[in-house]
Structure formats: structure tokens, C-alpha cells
Scaffold this motif. Sequence first.
Motif, PDB file in Angstrom:
ATOM      1  N   THR A 107       0.868  -1.259   0.106  1.00 42.39           N
ATOM      2  CA  THR A 107       0.010  -0.130   0.043  1.00 42.39           C
ATOM      3  C   THR A 107       0.919   0.998   0.008  1.00 42.39           C
ATOM      4  O   THR A 107       0.106   2.247   0.039  1.00 42.39           O
ATOM      5  CB  THR A 107      -0.930   0.032   1.315  1.00 42.39           C
ATOM      6  OG1 THR A 107      -0.164  -0.006   2.356  1.00 42.39           O
ATOM      7  CG2 THR A 107      -1.718  -1.168   1.309  1.00 42.39           C
ATOM      8  N   GLY A 108       2.149   1.297  -0.241  1.00 37.30           N
ATOM      9  CA  GLY A 108       3.117   2.410  -0.088  1.00 37.30           C
ATOM     10  C   GLY A 108       3.832   2.531   1.185  1.00 37.30           C
ATOM     11  O   GLY A 108       4.888   3.033   1.383  1.00 37.30           O
ATOM     12  N   ASN A 109       3.226   1.809   2.255  1.00 36.08           N
ATOM     13  CA  ASN A 109       3.756   1.743   3.514  1.00 36.08           C
ATOM     14  C   ASN A 109       5.047   0.738   3.698  1.00 36.08           C
ATOM     15  O   ASN A 109       4.628  -0.378   3.516  1.00 36.08           O
ATOM     16  CB  ASN A 109       2.935   1.489   4.692  1.00 36.08           C
ATOM     17  CG  ASN A 109       3.517   1.503   6.076  1.00 36.08           C
ATOM     18  OD1 ASN A 109       4.461   1.142   6.307  1.00 36.08           O
ATOM     19  ND2 ASN A 109       2.781   2.036   7.073  1.00 36.08           N
ATOM     20  N   LYS A 110       6.096   1.250   4.012  1.00 31.34           N
ATOM     21  CA  LYS A 110       7.361   0.247   3.809  1.00 31.34           C
ATOM     22  C   LYS A 110       7.125  -1.153   4.645  1.00 31.34           C
ATOM     23  O   LYS A 110       7.402  -2.201   4.312  1.00 31.34           O
ATOM     24  CB  LYS A 110       8.509   0.858   4.426  1.00 31.34           C
ATOM     25  CG  LYS A 110       9.882   0.136   4.288  1.00 31.34           C
ATOM     26  CD  LYS A 110      11.144   0.510   4.479  1.00 31.34           C
ATOM     27  CE  LYS A 110      12.173  -0.169   4.445  1.00 31.34           C
ATOM     28  NZ  LYS A 110      13.606   0.604   4.887  1.00 31.34           N
ATOM     29  N   GLU A 111       6.452  -1.019   5.597  1.00 30.43           N
ATOM     30  CA  GLU A 111       6.095  -2.155   6.878  1.00 30.43           C
ATOM     31  C   GLU A 111       5.260  -3.132   6.192  1.00 30.43           C
ATOM     32  O   GLU A 111       5.154  -4.275   6.569  1.00 30.43           O
ATOM     33  CB  GLU A 111       5.913  -1.774   7.910  1.00 30.43           C
ATOM     34  CG  GLU A 111       7.139  -1.045   8.865  1.00 30.43           C
ATOM     35  CD  GLU A 111       6.731  -0.703  10.110  1.00 30.43           C
ATOM     36  OE1 GLU A 111       5.458  -0.856  10.721  1.00 30.43           O
ATOM     37  OE2 GLU A 111       7.460  -0.118  10.864  1.00 30.43           O
ATOM     38  N   SER A 112       4.363  -2.566   5.138  1.00 28.34           N
ATOM     39  CA  SER A 112       3.418  -3.276   4.775  1.00 28.34           C
ATOM     40  C   SER A 112       3.458  -4.124   3.165  1.00 28.34           C
ATOM     41  O   SER A 112       2.614  -4.517   2.849  1.00 28.34           O
ATOM     42  CB  SER A 112       1.786  -2.626   4.593  1.00 28.34           C
ATOM     43  OG  SER A 112       2.043  -1.606   3.755  1.00 28.34           O
ATOM     44  N   GLN A 113       4.649  -3.729   2.797  1.00 25.94           N
ATOM     45  CA  GLN A 113       5.085  -4.250   1.519  1.00 25.94           C
ATOM     46  C   GLN A 113       5.026  -5.975   1.387  1.00 25.94           C
ATOM     47  O   GLN A 113       5.666  -6.610   2.380  1.00 25.94           O
ATOM     48  CB  GLN A 113       6.273  -3.670   0.808  1.00 25.94           C
ATOM     49  CG  GLN A 113       6.205  -2.019   0.573  1.00 25.94           C
ATOM     50  CD  GLN A 113       7.418  -1.655   0.219  1.00 25.94           C
ATOM     51  OE1 GLN A 113       8.419  -2.510   0.084  1.00 25.94           O
ATOM     52  NE2 GLN A 113       7.392  -0.333  -0.101  1.00 25.94           N
ATOM     53  N   HIS A 114       4.442  -6.465   0.433  1.00 26.20           N
ATOM     54  CA  HIS A 114       4.305  -7.732   0.421  1.00 26.20           C
ATOM     55  C   HIS A 114       4.945  -8.229  -1.147  1.00 26.20           C
ATOM     56  O   HIS A 114       4.737  -7.635  -2.013  1.00 26.20           O
ATOM     57  CB  HIS A 114       3.029  -8.316   0.661  1.00 26.20           C
ATOM     58  CG  HIS A 114       2.437  -8.324   2.081  1.00 26.20           C
ATOM     59  ND1 HIS A 114       2.893  -8.793   3.046  1.00 26.20           N
ATOM     60  CD2 HIS A 114       1.999  -7.292   2.528  1.00 26.20           C
ATOM     61  CE1 HIS A 114       2.006  -8.520   4.165  1.00 26.20           C
ATOM     62  NE2 HIS A 114       1.565  -7.638   3.932  1.00 26.20           N
ATOM     63  N   SER A 115       5.397  -9.346  -1.296  1.00 21.25           N
ATOM     64  CA  SER A 115       5.795 -10.083  -2.442  1.00 21.25           C
ATOM     65  C   SER A 115       4.379 -10.749  -3.084  1.00 21.25           C
ATOM     66  O   SER A 115       3.736 -11.358  -2.389  1.00 21.25           O
ATOM     67  CB  SER A 115       6.833 -10.961  -2.227  1.00 21.25           C
ATOM     68  OG  SER A 115       6.803 -11.648  -3.448  1.00 21.25           O
ATOM     69  N   SER A 116       4.185 -10.546  -4.427  1.00 27.09           N
ATOM     70  CA  SER A 116       3.042 -11.217  -4.993  1.00 27.09           C
ATOM     71  C   SER A 116       3.827 -12.296  -5.776  1.00 27.09           C
ATOM     72  O   SER A 116       2.671 -12.887  -6.730  1.00 27.09           O
ATOM     73  CB  SER A 116       2.400 -10.153  -5.729  1.00 27.09           C
ATOM     74  OG  SER A 116       1.859  -9.153  -5.298  1.00 27.09           O
ATOM     75  N   LEU A 117       4.845 -12.729  -5.809  1.00 31.58           N
ATOM     76  CA  LEU A 117       5.358 -13.826  -6.402  1.00 31.58           C
ATOM     77  C   LEU A 117       4.733 -14.913  -6.046  1.00 31.58           C
ATOM     78  O   LEU A 117       4.660 -15.403  -4.957  1.00 31.58           O
ATOM     79  CB  LEU A 117       6.863 -13.859  -6.324  1.00 31.58           C
ATOM     80  CG  LEU A 117       7.805 -14.925  -7.003  1.00 31.58           C
ATOM     81  CD1 LEU A 117       7.718 -14.601  -8.582  1.00 31.58           C
ATOM     82  CD2 LEU A 117       8.981 -15.292  -6.491  1.00 31.58           C
ATOM     83  N   ASN A 118       4.428 -15.751  -7.169  1.00 34.55           N
ATOM     84  CA  ASN A 118       3.506 -17.226  -6.696  1.00 34.55           C
ATOM     85  C   ASN A 118       4.324 -18.347  -7.162  1.00 34.55           C
ATOM     86  O   ASN A 118       3.877 -19.469  -6.707  1.00 34.55           O
ATOM     87  CB  ASN A 118       2.315 -17.312  -7.455  1.00 34.55           C
ATOM     88  CG  ASN A 118       0.926 -16.138  -7.131  1.00 34.55           C
ATOM     89  OD1 ASN A 118       1.018 -16.262  -5.800  1.00 34.55           O
ATOM     90  ND2 ASN A 118       0.649 -15.318  -7.772  1.00 34.55           N
ATOM     91  N   ASN A 119       5.467 -18.157  -7.906  1.00 32.76           N
ATOM     92  CA  ASN A 119       6.183 -19.538  -8.271  1.00 32.76           C
ATOM     93  C   ASN A 119       7.356 -19.326  -8.444  1.00 32.76           C
ATOM     94  O   ASN A 119       8.092 -18.220  -8.171  1.00 32.76           O
ATOM     95  CB  ASN A 119       5.750 -19.958  -9.577  1.00 32.76           C
ATOM     96  CG  ASN A 119       6.081 -18.533 -10.622  1.00 32.76           C
ATOM     97  OD1 ASN A 119       5.569 -17.747 -10.810  1.00 32.76           O
ATOM     98  ND2 ASN A 119       7.194 -18.883 -11.360  1.00 32.76           N
ATOM     99  N   TRP A 120       8.190 -20.550  -8.265  1.00 29.34           N
ATOM    100  CA  TRP A 120       9.631 -20.429  -8.176  1.00 29.34           C
ATOM    101  C   TRP A 120      10.088 -21.799  -9.284  1.00 29.34           C
ATOM    102  O   TRP A 120       9.466 -22.901  -8.716  1.00 29.34           O
ATOM    103  CB  TRP A 120      10.454 -20.493  -7.125  1.00 29.34           C
ATOM    104  CG  TRP A 120      11.965 -20.546  -7.126  1.00 29.34           C
ATOM    105  CD1 TRP A 120      12.962 -21.472  -7.089  1.00 29.34           C
ATOM    106  CD2 TRP A 120      12.692 -19.063  -7.541  1.00 29.34           C
ATOM    107  NE1 TRP A 120      14.140 -21.057  -7.466  1.00 29.34           N
ATOM    108  CE2 TRP A 120      14.103 -19.318  -7.632  1.00 29.34           C
ATOM    109  CE3 TRP A 120      12.356 -17.858  -7.588  1.00 29.34           C
ATOM    110  CZ2 TRP A 120      15.408 -18.651  -7.842  1.00 29.34           C
ATOM    111  CZ3 TRP A 120      13.356 -16.860  -7.884  1.00 29.34           C
ATOM    112  CH2 TRP A 120      14.701 -17.260  -7.907  1.00 29.34           C
ATOM    113  N   PRO A 121      11.025 -21.634 -10.069  1.00 23.49           N
ATOM    114  CA  PRO A 121      11.757 -20.661 -10.658  1.00 23.49           C
ATOM    115  C   PRO A 121      10.846 -19.789 -11.410  1.00 23.49           C
ATOM    116  O   PRO A 121       9.742 -19.946 -11.956  1.00 23.49           O
ATOM    117  CB  PRO A 121      12.930 -21.486 -11.326  1.00 23.49           C
ATOM    118  CG  PRO A 121      12.340 -22.725 -11.881  1.00 23.49           C
ATOM    119  CD  PRO A 121      11.414 -23.320 -10.837  1.00 23.49           C
ATOM    120  N   VAL A 122      11.702 -18.637 -11.768  1.00 15.15           N
ATOM    121  CA  VAL A 122      11.101 -17.567 -12.602  1.00 15.15           C
ATOM    122  C   VAL A 122      11.593 -17.672 -14.093  1.00 15.15           C
ATOM    123  O   VAL A 122      10.960 -17.069 -15.044  1.00 15.15           O
ATOM    124  CB  VAL A 122      10.623 -16.274 -12.081  1.00 15.15           C
ATOM    125  CG1 VAL A 122       9.939 -16.314 -10.954  1.00 15.15           C
ATOM    126  CG2 VAL A 122      12.083 -15.598 -11.885  1.00 15.15           C
TER     127      VAL A 122
END
Length: 237
Positions: A107-122
Motif C-alpha cells: 500500500t506504499g507503507n514500507k512495513e506493509s509491502q508484500h511479495s506477489s510472487l507465486n512460483n519458483w523458478p521464474v
Amino acid sequence: MSIRKIVCFDEDKCNGCGECVPSCAEGAIQIIDGKARLVSDTFCDGLGACLGECPMDAITIEEREAPEFDEIAAMRHVAAAEKPRAIPLGCPSARLMSFGESSPPHTGNKESQHSSLNNWPVQLTLVPPHAPFLKNADILLAADCVPFAYPDFHRDFLSGKVLLIACPKLDEFEPYLHKMAQILQQAQPASITILRMEVPCCGGLTHLVKQAVQTSGIKVEVKEITVGVQGKVLAEA
């Protein structure tokens, strides 16, 4: 050696987009150090099927001393290039992982940032066509540079998608084409979003997907988004 017609590239004009590579049935052309070059004179038949594929008009036919065209050697070269590169099974970079549902976008707040990555490898080279996370997925095929140029990559593009990354300028086109066609045939994804930079060589990603669709015979919804080098979306198609 004899004097015969053979393809010639103007390196000053060539931008390394790779449009000429798939047009050469003999596999004589590769992108090397960011420029189109002949792999071997013996693979070039001199007929110039690649001439009309160059958007920069960097390809001509010249007459010079060169070895005779060797059709058998050229076909062996093509067959060898189509073999997918083996990845060691124990390599951690190739271990398949799926992370389930995306984390909430930041949301723009550094503490609330999350990764949206769903898979590995890419990396497209490392992802096998049978990877479970590819099945019926919405694939995001992104140029390597996009996440660095676009600050909200996770929030705006990645959520809910399976990520594959590739560089159409620095990586070999033919193995990517083989891999993408296999993914279409085996996984039958629901859609592919091409996320590319504005630079001309990035058009190789679009060309890759179009060629893979044609090769595989699988219909899929394709969308293209172009990002500028200063981090803004410039076009959507």
C-alpha cells in the motif's frame, strides 16, 4: 572455397531484436553479443529468407569467398539447437515451488509491502513445461529489465499470475521458442501477458510468443504492455 552469395549484416544498423533468427530454417543466424551474426558460413544457403524480417534493414546479400553451403550439417545444427538444455535435478535454482495465493499488494507503507510472487523458478530457461503452476495459468512473461524500471511491478502486474522472465536480446531465441511452444502444448495457459520495455530489442518477446503460438497450434489470449525506461506504462495492446 568458392565465390558465392551469402548473408551479410550491417552491425551499425542491427539492434539485436532477433526478428531474423526464426526466419532462417538452416539455423545460420544467432544473436551474439547483441548483434545478428552467422554461426557458420556453411549453414547459410544465400537465398536471403531473412531479408524481409529485419526492421532495421541491416541484412543484405553479398558475393564473397565462402565454403559451400552444407545442407546436411545445417539440419544437424538445427536438430541439436532444438534439444532443451538439461538442468541438474539437484540444483536449488530449478526446484519447483508454488506459494499458493498471492500476498496482499503493498500500500506504499514500507512495513506493509508484500511479495506477489507465486512460483519458483521464474527464469524461462529453468521452468519445465510440466511445472504444475503453469497449468491453465495466467502467465506474465516479463523482460528482465521491467521490474527494475517499474516501481510497482508486484502491485500492478504480478498479483495472481505465474511469472516467467527472459531477455530477448542477450539470450538465445531458439531454446526459448522450443520451451514456450512446449508450455503452450502441455500447460495450455489461460492467458499470456507480455510485459516488455520500450526498446526495440524487447519486441523479441512478442515475436517469441507469436511464433510459439503458431508452432504449438494452441490458441491463447495474448496481451502486450510496454513500459518506458523511466517507469511509465506507454502502451497496452
